[in-house]
Design a protein around this motif. Structure first.
Motif, PDB file in Angstrom:
ATOM      1  N   PRO A 234      60.376  33.698  79.470  1.00 54.77           N
ATOM      2  CA  PRO A 234      59.289  34.527  80.306  1.00 54.77           C
ATOM      3  C   PRO A 234      58.291  34.826  79.763  1.00 54.77           C
ATOM      4  N   PRO A 235      57.061  35.255  80.303  1.00 57.30           N
ATOM      5  CA  PRO A 235      56.090  35.334  79.438  1.00 57.30           C
ATOM      6  C   PRO A 235      56.006  36.766  78.795  1.00 57.30           C
ATOM      7  N   HIS A 236      56.782  37.691  79.320  1.00 61.56           N
ATOM      8  CA  HIS A 236      56.686  39.257  78.819  1.00 61.56           C
ATOM      9  C   HIS A 236      57.592  39.370  77.568  1.00 61.56           C
ATOM     10  N   LEU A 237      58.506  38.128  77.333  1.00 64.46           N
ATOM     11  CA  LEU A 237      59.405  38.266  75.990  1.00 64.46           C
ATOM     12  C   LEU A 237      58.389  38.048  74.733  1.00 64.46           C
ATOM     13  N   LEU A 238      58.819  38.597  73.644  1.00 59.90           N
ATOM     14  CA  LEU A 238      58.211  38.220  72.542  1.00 59.90           C
ATOM     15  C   LEU A 238      59.096  37.196  71.558  1.00 59.90           C
ATOM     16  N   GLU A 239      58.416  36.354  70.816  1.00 55.38           N
ATOM     17  CA  GLU A 239      59.064  35.594  70.028  1.00 55.38           C
ATOM     18  C   GLU A 239      59.064  36.380  68.408  1.00 55.38           C
ATOM     19  N   VAL A 240      60.200  36.468  68.159  1.00 60.95           N
ATOM     20  CA  VAL A 240      60.373  37.710  66.969  1.00 60.95           C
ATOM     21  C   VAL A 240      61.113  36.956  65.782  1.00 60.95           C
ATOM     22  N   GLY A 241      60.902  35.895  65.770  1.00 61.22           N
ATOM     23  CA  GLY A 241      61.609  34.888  64.565  1.00 61.22           C
ATOM     24  C   GLY A 241      61.020  35.309  63.209  1.00 61.22           C
ATOM     25  N   GLU A 242      59.546  35.530  63.506  1.00 54.46           N
ATOM     26  CA  GLU A 242      59.032  35.844  61.893  1.00 54.46           C
ATOM     27  C   GLU A 242      59.201  37.239  61.745  1.00 54.46           C
TER      28      GLU A 242
END
Length: 279
Positions: A234-242
């Motif tokens: 979904p567009p409002h989730l953030l990619e938090v891997g880094e």
């Protein structure tokens, strides 16, 4: 008089935002698509699309013509199909790892064109979809390729994966990483655990659900971090891997396996695939 093929070319270019993909959907060449559009613009006396090396955009006249063009094409197809055979059926399976918020946009390309084809969509895991396809219950499947055991597939694109979480998600120091994850056996579950294990990152199951939609919902609720295909996030989730110092993830081929026959069903499948590649 308007040429239906030219109007169809205009609609596909506008929808797919690409002359190349529109040509693929119509099983023709980019030059032929460009010629159809140019003839349509000459008939109307209006420029309908602006084309740059990176983008294709509707002009003001193109935006004004979009809905009448859809109505024109739909009316023509209804008239042409009055005396044709019964509606065809197309049964497609798409892995639930790739089904996200853009499903309605994928289906819209069919609903806008009244093709006389009944579309049956099945979402499940790769193993189940392949079993249904091999049993003859599905005409085509779009899945993630995890090995080279199948030779009857065509690569559509390469998919990226990431660790996704809600915007306000925070991981407390020393606590195991809470995961929204699918039950075993699941290739994405295996991918997540292998990546975390290779970096000695402790984790716990915070949520177990089936399909990208369910684990994404758990991430949106702030329960956990979810491993998702970029296409399904979904567009409002953030990619938090880094941010969370999580390991990078391997890419996977998205492939299609198909035995679709018949002009109308094949046309619908081409349209769906072309749209799927843009989402």
């Amino acid at each position: 008089m308007l040429d239906p093929e030219a109007v169809e070319a205009f609609l596909l270019i506008a929808e797919l935002q690409s002359f190349t993909r529109a040509a693929g959907a119509l099983n023709t060449t980019q030059a032929a698509i460009s010629l159809r559009l140019r003839r349509l613009e000459e008939v109307l006396g209006q420029r309908l699309l602006e084309r740059t090396p990176r983008h294709v955009r509707l002009t003001a006249a193109g935006a004004q013509f979009l809905e009448p063009a859809r109505e024109f094409l739909a009316a023509g197809r209804r008239a042409a199909e009055i005396f044709t055979e019964a509606p065809a059926r197309l049964s497609i399976g798409i892995t639930h790892h790739l089904i996200g918020p853009n499903l309605s946009k994928l289906l819209q390309i069919v609903s806008e064109r009244e093709t006389g084809v009944t579309l049956q969509l099945r979402t499940a895991g790769t193993r189940d979809l392949l079993a249904l396809y091999d049993a003859g219950d599905l005409d085509a499947v779009i899945i993630l390729r995890h090995d080279e055991s199948r030779r009857d597939c065509e690569v559509l694109m390469i998919e990226n994966f990431g660790w996704f979480a809600a915007q306000d998600f925070a991981l407390l120091n020393g606590m195991p990483l809470p995961l929204a994850i699918q039950p075993a056996p699941c290739n994405l579950r295996a991918m997540a655990l292998k990546a975390l294990g290779s970096h000695d990152i402790s984790w716990r199951e915070a949520f177990v659900g089936t399909g990208a939609i369910s684990v994404a919902a758990a991430a949106e609720a702030g329960l956990a971090v979810a491993l998702l295909a970029h296409k399904a996030a979904p567009p409002h989730l953030l990619e938090v891997g880094e941010k969370l110092n999580l390991p990078s993830l391997p890419k996977r081929d998205i492939v299609i396996i198909s035995n679709v026959t018949g002009k109308r069903a094949t046309s619908v499948l081409r349209r769906l695939v072309s749209k799927f590649q843009t989402l």
